[in-house]
Design a protein around this motif. Sequence first.
Motif, PDB file in Angstrom:
ATOM      1  N   ALA A 191     -37.252  52.323   3.350  1.00  0.00           N
ATOM      2  CA  ALA A 191     -36.607  51.176   2.952  1.00  0.00           C
ATOM      3  C   ALA A 191     -37.062  50.163   4.032  1.00  0.00           C
ATOM      4  O   ALA A 191     -36.993  50.324   5.316  1.00  0.00           O
ATOM      5  CB  ALA A 191     -34.972  51.160   2.955  1.00  0.00           C
ATOM      6  N   GLY A 251     -36.570  43.686   1.547  1.00  0.00           N
ATOM      7  CA  GLY A 251     -36.031  43.799   0.512  1.00  0.00           C
ATOM      8  C   GLY A 251     -36.307  45.026  -0.328  1.00  0.00           C
ATOM      9  O   GLY A 251     -35.867  45.418  -1.296  1.00  0.00           O
ATOM     10  N   LEU A 311     -35.924  48.879  -0.963  1.00  0.00           N
ATOM     11  CA  LEU A 311     -35.137  49.741  -0.818  1.00  0.00           C
ATOM     12  C   LEU A 311     -35.651  51.040  -0.674  1.00  0.00           C
ATOM     13  O   LEU A 311     -34.816  52.055  -0.754  1.00  0.00           O
ATOM     14  CB  LEU A 311     -34.361  49.746  -2.129  1.00  0.00           C
ATOM     15  CG  LEU A 311     -33.362  48.306  -2.407  1.00  0.00           C
ATOM     16  CD1 LEU A 311     -32.512  48.225  -3.576  1.00  0.00           C
ATOM     17  CD2 LEU A 311     -32.430  48.088  -1.251  1.00  0.00           C
ATOM     18  N   TYR A 349     -22.743  45.390  -3.192  1.00  0.00           N
ATOM     19  CA  TYR A 349     -23.855  45.793  -2.170  1.00  0.00           C
ATOM     20  C   TYR A 349     -24.846  44.831  -1.719  1.00  0.00           C
ATOM     21  O   TYR A 349     -25.067  43.976  -2.305  1.00  0.00           O
ATOM     22  CB  TYR A 349     -24.828  47.045  -3.077  1.00  0.00           C
ATOM     23  CG  TYR A 349     -23.969  48.346  -3.700  1.00  0.00           C
ATOM     24  CD1 TYR A 349     -23.588  49.316  -3.065  1.00  0.00           C
ATOM     25  CD2 TYR A 349     -23.346  48.034  -4.963  1.00  0.00           C
ATOM     26  CE1 TYR A 349     -22.785  50.356  -3.779  1.00  0.00           C
ATOM     27  CE2 TYR A 349     -22.819  48.918  -5.699  1.00  0.00           C
ATOM     28  CZ  TYR A 349     -22.505  50.280  -4.793  1.00  0.00           C
ATOM     29  OH  TYR A 349     -21.926  51.394  -5.275  1.00  0.00           O
ATOM     30  N   SER A 350     -24.833  45.202  -0.470  1.00  0.00           N
ATOM     31  CA  SER A 350     -26.031  44.421   0.283  1.00  0.00           C
ATOM     32  C   SER A 350     -26.911  45.165   0.895  1.00  0.00           C
ATOM     33  O   SER A 350     -26.919  46.416   1.494  1.00  0.00           O
ATOM     34  CB  SER A 350     -25.026  43.774   1.337  1.00  0.00           C
ATOM     35  OG  SER A 350     -26.157  43.015   2.215  1.00  0.00           O
ATOM     36  N   ASP A 351     -28.373  44.833   0.729  1.00  0.00           N
ATOM     37  CA  ASP A 351     -29.457  45.528   1.535  1.00  0.00           C
ATOM     38  C   ASP A 351     -29.568  45.214   2.935  1.00  0.00           C
ATOM     39  O   ASP A 351     -30.234  45.639   3.486  1.00  0.00           O
ATOM     40  CB  ASP A 351     -30.745  45.050   0.756  1.00  0.00           C
ATOM     41  CG  ASP A 351     -31.029  43.582   0.824  1.00  0.00           C
ATOM     42  OD1 ASP A 351     -30.465  42.854   1.699  1.00  0.00           O
ATOM     43  OD2 ASP A 351     -31.985  43.236   0.007  1.00  0.00           O
ATOM     44  N   ASP A 405     -25.029  50.923   2.298  1.00  0.00           N
ATOM     45  CA  ASP A 405     -25.409  50.322   0.975  1.00  0.00           C
ATOM     46  C   ASP A 405     -26.796  50.559   0.541  1.00  0.00           C
ATOM     47  O   ASP A 405     -27.215  50.569  -0.577  1.00  0.00           O
ATOM     48  CB  ASP A 405     -25.192  48.916   0.923  1.00  0.00           C
ATOM     49  CG  ASP A 405     -23.520  48.611   0.713  1.00  0.00           C
ATOM     50  OD1 ASP A 405     -22.985  49.409   0.632  1.00  0.00           O
ATOM     51  OD2 ASP A 405     -23.294  47.104   1.019  1.00  0.00           O
ATOM     52  N   ARG A 406     -27.782  50.511   1.562  1.00  0.00           N
ATOM     53  CA  ARG A 406     -29.146  50.566   1.224  1.00  0.00           C
ATOM     54  C   ARG A 406     -29.554  52.256   0.731  1.00  0.00           C
ATOM     55  O   ARG A 406     -30.317  52.311  -0.092  1.00  0.00           O
ATOM     56  CB  ARG A 406     -30.192  50.281   2.521  1.00  0.00           C
ATOM     57  CG  ARG A 406     -30.127  48.758   2.814  1.00  0.00           C
ATOM     58  CD  ARG A 406     -30.419  48.575   4.316  1.00  0.00           C
ATOM     59  NE  ARG A 406     -32.045  49.116   4.302  1.00  0.00           N
ATOM     60  CZ  ARG A 406     -33.069  47.983   4.417  1.00  0.00           C
ATOM     61  NH1 ARG A 406     -32.719  46.706   4.005  1.00  0.00           N
ATOM     62  NH2 ARG A 406     -34.395  48.463   4.489  1.00  0.00           N
ATOM     63  N   LEU A 415     -28.208  52.568  -2.746  1.00  0.00           N
ATOM     64  CA  LEU A 415     -29.090  51.687  -3.586  1.00  0.00           C
ATOM     65  C   LEU A 415     -30.300  52.480  -3.625  1.00  0.00           C
ATOM     66  O   LEU A 415     -31.006  52.707  -4.955  1.00  0.00           O
ATOM     67  CB  LEU A 415     -29.373  50.314  -3.327  1.00  0.00           C
ATOM     68  CG  LEU A 415     -28.115  49.452  -3.350  1.00  0.00           C
ATOM     69  CD1 LEU A 415     -28.430  48.053  -2.529  1.00  0.00           C
ATOM     70  CD2 LEU A 415     -27.974  49.112  -4.756  1.00  0.00           C
ATOM     71  N   TYR A 416     -30.839  53.180  -2.607  1.00  0.00           N
ATOM     72  CA  TYR A 416     -32.034  54.071  -2.766  1.00  0.00           C
ATOM     73  C   TYR A 416     -31.812  55.121  -3.636  1.00  0.00           C
ATOM     74  O   TYR A 416     -32.911  55.119  -4.332  1.00  0.00           O
ATOM     75  CB  TYR A 416     -32.330  54.404  -1.232  1.00  0.00           C
ATOM     76  CG  TYR A 416     -33.160  55.688  -1.052  1.00  0.00           C
ATOM     77  CD1 TYR A 416     -34.544  55.406  -1.202  1.00  0.00           C
ATOM     78  CD2 TYR A 416     -32.961  56.973  -1.269  1.00  0.00           C
ATOM     79  CE1 TYR A 416     -35.635  56.401  -1.170  1.00  0.00           C
ATOM     80  CE2 TYR A 416     -33.935  57.930  -1.150  1.00  0.00           C
ATOM     81  CZ  TYR A 416     -35.215  57.887  -1.175  1.00  0.00           C
ATOM     82  OH  TYR A 416     -36.032  58.643  -0.892  1.00  0.00           O
ATOM     83  N   SER A 421     -34.616  45.414  -6.576  1.00  0.00           N
ATOM     84  CA  SER A 421     -34.035  44.629  -5.433  1.00  0.00           C
ATOM     85  C   SER A 421     -32.692  43.815  -5.467  1.00  0.00           C
ATOM     86  O   SER A 421     -32.612  43.519  -6.604  1.00  0.00           O
ATOM     87  CB  SER A 421     -35.088  43.673  -4.556  1.00  0.00           C
ATOM     88  OG  SER A 421     -35.396  42.602  -5.577  1.00  0.00           O
ATOM     89  N   VAL A 422     -31.885  43.713  -4.551  1.00  0.00           N
ATOM     90  CA  VAL A 422     -30.934  42.979  -4.651  1.00  0.00           C
ATOM     91  C   VAL A 422     -31.143  41.538  -4.693  1.00  0.00           C
ATOM     92  O   VAL A 422     -31.713  41.098  -3.982  1.00  0.00           O
ATOM     93  CB  VAL A 422     -29.984  42.987  -3.340  1.00  0.00           C
ATOM     94  CG1 VAL A 422     -28.595  42.168  -3.367  1.00  0.00           C
ATOM     95  CG2 VAL A 422     -29.432  44.673  -3.445  1.00  0.00           C
TER      96      VAL A 422
END
Length: 558
Positions: free
Chosen positions: A253, A256, A258, A348-350, A355-356, A359-360, A397-398
Amino acid sequence: MDAFNNFLLLLDSYLGSAAYFPFVLLGVGVFFTFYLGFPQIRYFKHALKVVSGKFDKKGTDGDTTHFQALATALSGTVGTGNIGGVALAIFLGGPAALFWMWVTAFLGMTTKFVEVTLSHKYRVKTADGTMAGGPMYYMDRRLNMKWLAVIFAVATIISSFGTGNMPQINNIAQSMQASFGFEPMLVGGILAIILALVIIGGITRIAAFTSRIVPIMAIIYIIGALSVIFYNVDQIIPSFVAVFADAFTGSAATGGFLGATFAYAFNRGVNRGLFSNEAGQGSAPIAHAAAKAEEPVSEGIVSILEPFIDTIIICTLTGLVILASGAWNQKYENVFARSDIDIISGHYSDQNEADRQTLYHYVNDTQDNTILKYDGVIEVRDGRPINDGFTILHARSVAENVRFIVAGEDPYNGVLRVEQGQLKKQDITIVGESLLHSAALTVKAFSMGFLGQKGEYIVPISLMLFAFSTAIAWSYYGDRAVVYLFGQRGVMPYRILYVAGFFVASFTDTTLVWTLSYVAIVLMTLPNLFGIMLLRREMKDTVKAYWQDFNADKIKKD
């Protein structure tokens, strides 16, 4: 349309996106590379001599020269895959995807050598005096597998729309609208008329057109790409490092982006590599079958140059532009495509490492994924969401600074229902910041060089030339498949349908068009790979005989 798109995605999950497909494609390339002794290296210099016309003989059967056949085949491969396809591969798999595109191209040089040689060997002269060839002819005339030949020919006709026709004009129309404000239907209508005027003349007019436009479009694109790469010269080495460093681990990541698993990078790189150079698909052999050549191997050797030019050169330039500019992992303001939107439960925030990681696993659909799709409502005031409990993802992406708009420009106020991560209300335009992909990413990257914002105009102009020439070449591929199945009487109805489809696709949903292309490609590729493997011994004997005759002639002349 959503139901049809889901059906195509289901088919693709068993075909091009299935775990076995990259191994089949690369496996055939690896086999022939060793079986024939690395012809992509040993015969490369000879290919340059053949295509230059050094060994041409007068009176040889055929409709085009070696160079015209190469140009026609290149025009069929150099298209959206080189501009939007590379960007899509990097968007999905990160820098590592470019490495697997290179591997696919290197091995594809041998695969293309084999399929072109065999197809040229078993070509026929049609009732109107022109040549017709392609995998369906060696399947029929040599393997006695008419059923396989019919499958391939039908798949070629489908693929002519799903690969060479619809994705090309769709990308042209969208990029011309984004860059110049031209209406997609207007662009589609004008180019459809020009397309009709060219393809009605058959292979002679097609070859004459492509042999002139291919060198021009390549020069324009290469100059534009180099202007970005050298503007960001300090990022060239880091870009190459990222490509190789992540090749067997997947891309980490960053920004942006992930991250992507190795499997994702490998699969998307191979898949996009095939879409770009079409090695193994069996399309280029149809163009090469028209070449004036007594020896099928000589035309096969010419075809070695195609994946090299298409992927090793042009796709690499696109990849370096995207990576060196840094556009691939940055978020930009854009209008969200509904098919790229995914609303998930939780906030969630990248910018948060934990969180990353979470999200990954979600965007790469791993077994460790714990995220659920959101079911509930979004409360909107003055176009902006005001409640919590969800995260909007767009383009993997977020999404940030999201606004909901109605009637083209007015901020929405009210409550929006979300079911299984999808917004139910259809007449809402969603705008915000997210990653870009496909041609839009390449356009953005080209604006980050010496030419500044003017650089982005190179992409729609190049895309129009690349993609339009691809549509022309593929009309010929479908044309020859129709001749095989129905005879000459089927050609004109096919051409009319081809032009009509070209026009309609200019304003058709992009996602549906690309999904159709995924399926159509593999429907040609698998039968062709199966066929050339059955003829492996004949291929080796044919190559051996060619070099014996070539060396004998050389001794006589000396």
